[in-house]
Design a protein around this motif. Structure first.
Motif, PDB file in Angstrom:
ATOM      1  N   VAL A   1      67.294  50.824   9.506  1.00 38.76           N
ATOM      2  CA  VAL A   1      66.578  52.034   9.086  1.00 38.76           C
ATOM      3  C   VAL A   1      67.593  53.100   8.693  1.00 38.76           C
TER       4      VAL A   1
ATOM      5  N   LYS B   1      57.081  46.003  12.491  1.00 33.14           N
ATOM      6  CA  LYS B   1      58.285  45.246  12.858  1.00 33.14           C
ATOM      7  C   LYS B   1      59.453  46.141  13.271  1.00 33.14           C
ATOM      8  N   LYS B   2      59.595  47.292  12.634  1.00 34.02           N
ATOM      9  CA  LYS B   2      60.733  48.168  12.956  1.00 34.02           C
ATOM     10  C   LYS B   2      60.353  49.280  13.930  1.00 34.02           C
ATOM     11  N   LEU B   3      59.214  49.934  13.679  1.00 35.49           N
ATOM     12  CA  LEU B   3      58.841  51.053  14.549  1.00 35.49           C
ATOM     13  C   LEU B   3      58.074  50.618  15.786  1.00 35.49           C
TER      14      LEU B   3
ATOM     15  N   ARG C   1      68.563  52.080  18.108  1.00 34.87           N
ATOM     16  CA  ARG C   1      67.714  50.906  17.916  1.00 34.87           C
ATOM     17  C   ARG C   1      67.335  50.741  16.446  1.00 34.87           C
ATOM     18  N   LEU C   2      66.906  51.831  15.823  1.00 34.18           N
ATOM     19  CA  LEU C   2      66.439  51.756  14.437  1.00 34.18           C
ATOM     20  C   LEU C   2      67.583  51.547  13.453  1.00 34.18           C
ATOM     21  N   THR C   3      68.737  52.179  13.670  1.00 32.11           N
ATOM     22  CA  THR C   3      69.859  51.934  12.760  1.00 32.11           C
ATOM     23  C   THR C   3      70.310  50.483  12.845  1.00 32.11           C
TER      24      THR C   3
ATOM     25  N   LEU D   1      68.368  48.080  13.180  1.00 29.63           N
ATOM     26  CA  LEU D   1      67.361  47.347  12.401  1.00 29.63           C
ATOM     27  C   LEU D   1      67.442  47.672  10.908  1.00 29.63           C
TER      28      LEU D   1
ATOM     29  N   ASP E   1      61.026  56.017   5.680  1.00 33.65           N
ATOM     30  CA  ASP E   1      60.147  54.905   6.063  1.00 33.65           C
ATOM     31  C   ASP E   1      60.055  53.806   4.996  1.00 33.65           C
TER      32      ASP E   1
ATOM     33  N   GLN F   1      54.637  46.133   7.394  1.00 37.93           N
ATOM     34  CA  GLN F   1      55.800  45.425   7.933  1.00 37.93           C
ATOM     35  C   GLN F   1      56.791  46.399   8.576  1.00 37.93           C
ATOM     36  N   PHE F   2      57.064  47.505   7.914  1.00 42.12           N
ATOM     37  CA  PHE F   2      58.018  48.481   8.444  1.00 42.12           C
ATOM     38  C   PHE F   2      57.511  49.116   9.741  1.00 42.12           C
ATOM     39  N   TYR F   3      56.267  49.573   9.711  1.00 45.05           N
ATOM     40  CA  TYR F   3      55.730  50.303  10.868  1.00 45.05           C
ATOM     41  C   TYR F   3      55.485  49.395  12.080  1.00 45.05           C
TER      42      TYR F   3
END
Length: 131
Positions: A100, A22-24, A94-96, A98, A119, A18-20
């Protein structure tokens, strides 16, 4: 000789998937049940789909030395691996957004800019931009 597969140890394969994805933004490539709740679970880069596969390896759950090493890297704040990006600042933003968590904000060091994030699966991952 060429690299075709790179492993990242994860404590929970589904959470990592899900992390890799949906987020990455990685894409699921292979998902083959191996028994005992384990899977041969690989991802590829959206930008390089015929490049190396990223194996989400459940080793820390089955091989104590892998868990010890993963924990030691995390405690030391050292990344397990790095991903190259075009723009570290843009990825950081972008990641912050989301959710991260970064332990190192975008930082210049010679000919690169880098940042390090968690991660959520037991690893620090470094993003690198060549300047």
């Amino acid at each position: 000789m060429k690299v075709t597969l790179i492993s990242i140890p994860v404590q929970d394969q589904e959470k990592a998937l899900q992390f890799y994805t949906k987020k990455l933004g990685f894409l699921k490539n292979k998902d083959i049940p191996l028994g005992g709740g384990n899977r041969w679970l690989t991802l590829v880069s959206k930008e390089w789909q015929d490049g190396p596969e990223l194996l989400l390896e459940p080793a820390p759950n089955h091989f104590e030395p892998a868990k010890v090493y993963q924990d030691a890297l995390m405690e030391a704040g050292m990344p397990w691996t790095q991903f190259d990006v075009e723009d570290v600042d843009a990825e950081y933003k972008r990641l912050t957004e989301l959710g991260v968590s970064f332990s190192v904000k975008p930082t210049e060091a010679g000919t690169v800019k880098y940042a390090v994030f968690n991660d959520t699966c037991g690893n620090n991952i470094q993003l690198v931009e060549e300047l």
